[in-house]
Design a protein around this motif. Sequence first.
Motif, PDB file in Angstrom:
ATOM      1  N   ALA A   1      14.367  24.450 -39.083  1.00 52.46           N
ATOM      2  CA  ALA A   1      13.908  24.708 -37.714  1.00 52.46           C
ATOM      3  C   ALA A   1      14.967  25.465 -36.926  1.00 52.46           C
ATOM      4  CB  ALA A   1      13.571  23.398 -37.027  1.00 52.46           C
ATOM      5  N   LEU A   2      16.227  25.076 -37.104  1.00 54.36           N
ATOM      6  CA  LEU A   2      17.306  25.787 -36.409  1.00 54.36           C
ATOM      7  C   LEU A   2      17.401  27.227 -36.901  1.00 54.36           C
ATOM      8  CD1 LEU A   2      19.734  25.927 -34.553  1.00 54.36           C
ATOM      9  CD2 LEU A   2      21.133  24.923 -36.381  1.00 54.36           C
ATOM     10  N   ALA A   3      17.298  27.409 -38.207  1.00 58.01           N
ATOM     11  CA  ALA A   3      17.354  28.769 -38.747  1.00 58.01           C
ATOM     12  C   ALA A   3      16.209  29.624 -38.220  1.00 58.01           C
ATOM     13  CB  ALA A   3      17.327  28.723 -40.276  1.00 58.01           C
ATOM     14  N   GLN A   4      15.016  29.042 -38.134  1.00 59.68           N
ATOM     15  CA  GLN A   4      13.865  29.775 -37.596  1.00 59.68           C
ATOM     16  C   GLN A   4      14.113  30.172 -36.149  1.00 59.68           C
ATOM     17  OE1 GLN A   4      10.934  30.743 -38.840  1.00 59.68           O
ATOM     18  NE2 GLN A   4      10.696  29.692 -40.791  1.00 59.68           N
ATOM     19  N   ALA A   5      14.624  29.215 -35.351  1.00 58.20           N
ATOM     20  CA  ALA A   5      14.870  29.508 -33.936  1.00 58.20           C
ATOM     21  C   ALA A   5      15.937  30.578 -33.781  1.00 58.20           C
ATOM     22  CB  ALA A   5      15.274  28.228 -33.211  1.00 58.20           C
ATOM     23  N   GLU A   6      17.000  30.477 -34.584  1.00 55.44           N
ATOM     24  CA  GLU A   6      18.069  31.485 -34.490  1.00 55.44           C
ATOM     25  C   GLU A   6      17.566  32.846 -34.945  1.00 55.44           C
ATOM     26  OE1 GLU A   6      21.998  28.651 -35.172  1.00 55.44           O
ATOM     27  OE2 GLU A   6      21.043  29.633 -36.886  1.00 55.44           O
ATOM     28  N   ALA A   7      16.733  32.863 -35.991  1.00 57.26           N
ATOM     29  CA  ALA A   7      16.179  34.142 -36.450  1.00 57.26           C
ATOM     30  C   ALA A   7      15.293  34.768 -35.378  1.00 57.26           C
ATOM     31  CB  ALA A   7      15.390  33.928 -37.740  1.00 57.26           C
ATOM     32  N   ALA A   8      14.480  33.940 -34.711  1.00 56.18           N
ATOM     33  CA  ALA A   8      13.624  34.463 -33.649  1.00 56.18           C
ATOM     34  C   ALA A   8      14.453  35.035 -32.518  1.00 56.18           C
ATOM     35  CB  ALA A   8      12.708  33.356 -33.134  1.00 56.18           C
ATOM     36  N   LEU A   9      15.559  34.344 -32.181  1.00 54.18           N
ATOM     37  CA  LEU A   9      16.426  34.850 -31.114  1.00 54.18           C
ATOM     38  C   LEU A   9      17.080  36.173 -31.510  1.00 54.18           C
ATOM     39  CD1 LEU A   9      17.805  34.513 -28.407  1.00 54.18           C
ATOM     40  CD2 LEU A   9      19.547  33.108 -29.525  1.00 54.18           C
ATOM     41  N   ARG A  10      17.512  36.254 -32.770  1.00 52.70           N
ATOM     42  CA  ARG A  10      18.141  37.512 -33.213  1.00 52.70           C
ATOM     43  C   ARG A  10      17.148  38.668 -33.162  1.00 52.70           C
ATOM     44  NH1 ARG A  10      20.528  34.051 -37.079  1.00 52.70           N
ATOM     45  NH2 ARG A  10      18.940  34.642 -38.605  1.00 52.70           N
ATOM     46  N   VAL A  11      15.896  38.404 -33.603  1.00 51.33           N
ATOM     47  CA  VAL A  11      14.891  39.462 -33.574  1.00 51.33           C
ATOM     48  C   VAL A  11      14.621  39.908 -32.137  1.00 51.33           C
ATOM     49  CG1 VAL A  11      12.472  40.010 -34.055  1.00 51.33           C
ATOM     50  CG2 VAL A  11      13.817  38.767 -35.736  1.00 51.33           C
ATOM     51  N   LEU A  12      14.576  38.936 -31.224  1.00 50.27           N
ATOM     52  CA  LEU A  12      14.363  39.273 -29.818  1.00 50.27           C
ATOM     53  C   LEU A  12      15.503  40.122 -29.279  1.00 50.27           C
ATOM     54  CD1 LEU A  12      12.918  36.044 -28.176  1.00 50.27           C
ATOM     55  CD2 LEU A  12      11.990  38.332 -27.982  1.00 50.27           C
TER      56      LEU A  12
END
Length: 609
Positions: free
Chosen positions: A340-351
Amino acid sequence: MQPGGDLRRRRRTRTWMVVVGVVLAVLLVLGVAGFLGVRFVSGLVGDAGAGFDGGPGEVLGETDVPVERMDLTSTVAATGSLTAGRPVTLGFTGSGEVTAVDVAVGDRVVPGQVLARLDPRLAQLDLDAAEATLVAAERAAGLTTSDDGAVATEAQAAEARVSVASARTALASTLEVVEANESALDSAVAAAGRQRDRDAAAATEAQTALTAAQAAQTPPAARQAAEAELAAARGVKAAADAAVVAAVERAVDASDLDLAQRQVEAARENATFAGERVAEGERILGAADATVAAVASARADAAAARAAADASAEAVVAAQDARRTGLASDAQTVDGARSALAQAEAALRVLQAGGTPEGPAAGPSPEELQVEVDRARLAVETARASLTGTTVVAPVAATVTAVDVTVGTAVGEGAVTPASTGAGDGSAPAAGTITLTATQALVAEITVPETDAVLLEDGMPAELKFSAIPDVVGTGQVLTVLASEPGQGGAEGGVDPFTGQPLPAQKTYTVTVAVDELPAGARGGLSVAARITTGDAPDALVVPTAAVQQSDGATTVQVVDGETVEDVEVELGLRQGGYSQVLDGLEEGDVVRVADPMAGGGEEFLGAP
């Protein structure tokens, strides 16, 4: 012309008129039967609960109808009878340590009352992690450029940063709980090991005591000799006693009283000495018997100590197994939180990478992102079910008749089963369960095919109609869904109404429905019809079920556009009466063609849920 000839002609005319009338009557009966047959077969594809309210009429011939919206309620309908309520055993559907047992035997409970709880922390963390993953996946799926070329906003980036912070907090909490669980599991293993060592030492001591008792035991030959000596001493004692009596009798008539007195005293001394020999023999024999009893007692103590040592050794193995299982489960929870943390961090990086005029950075395709969203939604549903499974809730008003769960014990997955097996052996409930007996004397038992049984869950609402009380519609809820016993519930396949050939038998399930309020006059054995609500879809997009066709594994409808008719594949949801919910493939206002149900296409749905 002769009168007799006219009479014969009139009789022949009347005979032909009778024949024609009979033929017309037969044709009329066949026509009505055919029409009713069409109605019967068409009714098979409609709602099984038509006894509650009328469904839409069948459409004969081809008709074009628009796709429209309506509120749908999916139901399962079946018949059965009122019967005496049976005990129901409730178990946890989750796993963990029992933290609370809120009832005792004899307590009366109400529907929805919580009976027992497991520690919900890990299940809650699983749900939090799954929801965080879902938020991240949905946000990532929404980052693709829209039709007007817009990109993610700073507000979305702020939300993503909040999601990252939440995921980090959830991971930290998960690691803390997992560490505490590991410490508790290690302590349990260590405690079991210490108890095993104590029991093993006690078993060794008991075996040593047994060996000593066996060594001190009087040999059988010595005991037999003691018995023989005691018997001889008792014989001498009896003879001595007889000599005393004889000496006393002689002394009465003796001329020499001194001599007679001395003879009596001598006889008495002999009797006393013989009595001492008897007492000594009895002491020796008693000591021998005591050694035999000591050996028997030591042997029993040694066996008990060995059994305790074996049980302690098994407890160590069980604790070690529980530790391995618990650590593996905790590892999965940690992996979920990290994911879940990796998903959230990936979403933030993409943003952050996509928030430029050039547009978002390259990444997964929309299809791949949607797959991740679907997986995340399934994980949330699973985690939510696991959290719900940490409590046992009373489905109906009842009395607690057995409690086989204690605070501090660990339980695995449970189920709702009858307290007594189908064989009627009256076996005790499984560990980690609570048994209830419904307060109400009568419940409704209906039989459904397995295709309907998979749609049912305990607690689903039901409507009830009673054959002998037609003006009453009762309510209730599903209590249990259990496989029918062999020969019970009408598992026979029946007869095909078209060919007359026997249909294959299908497995059936017995559904117990708790009745909220029994009508006046209700008796055991009274026939009842039940309609159980399995789902609802308000404002659903629907088409007539008769318009749906199956071909090569695809579900299609014929869409009419002017003079053009095109087969369009659709995805269906709930069904009610003659309508089916359309999840994908059509839009409101589309026109579909409804074919004659006897012309083919609809027969695939015979018997479908």
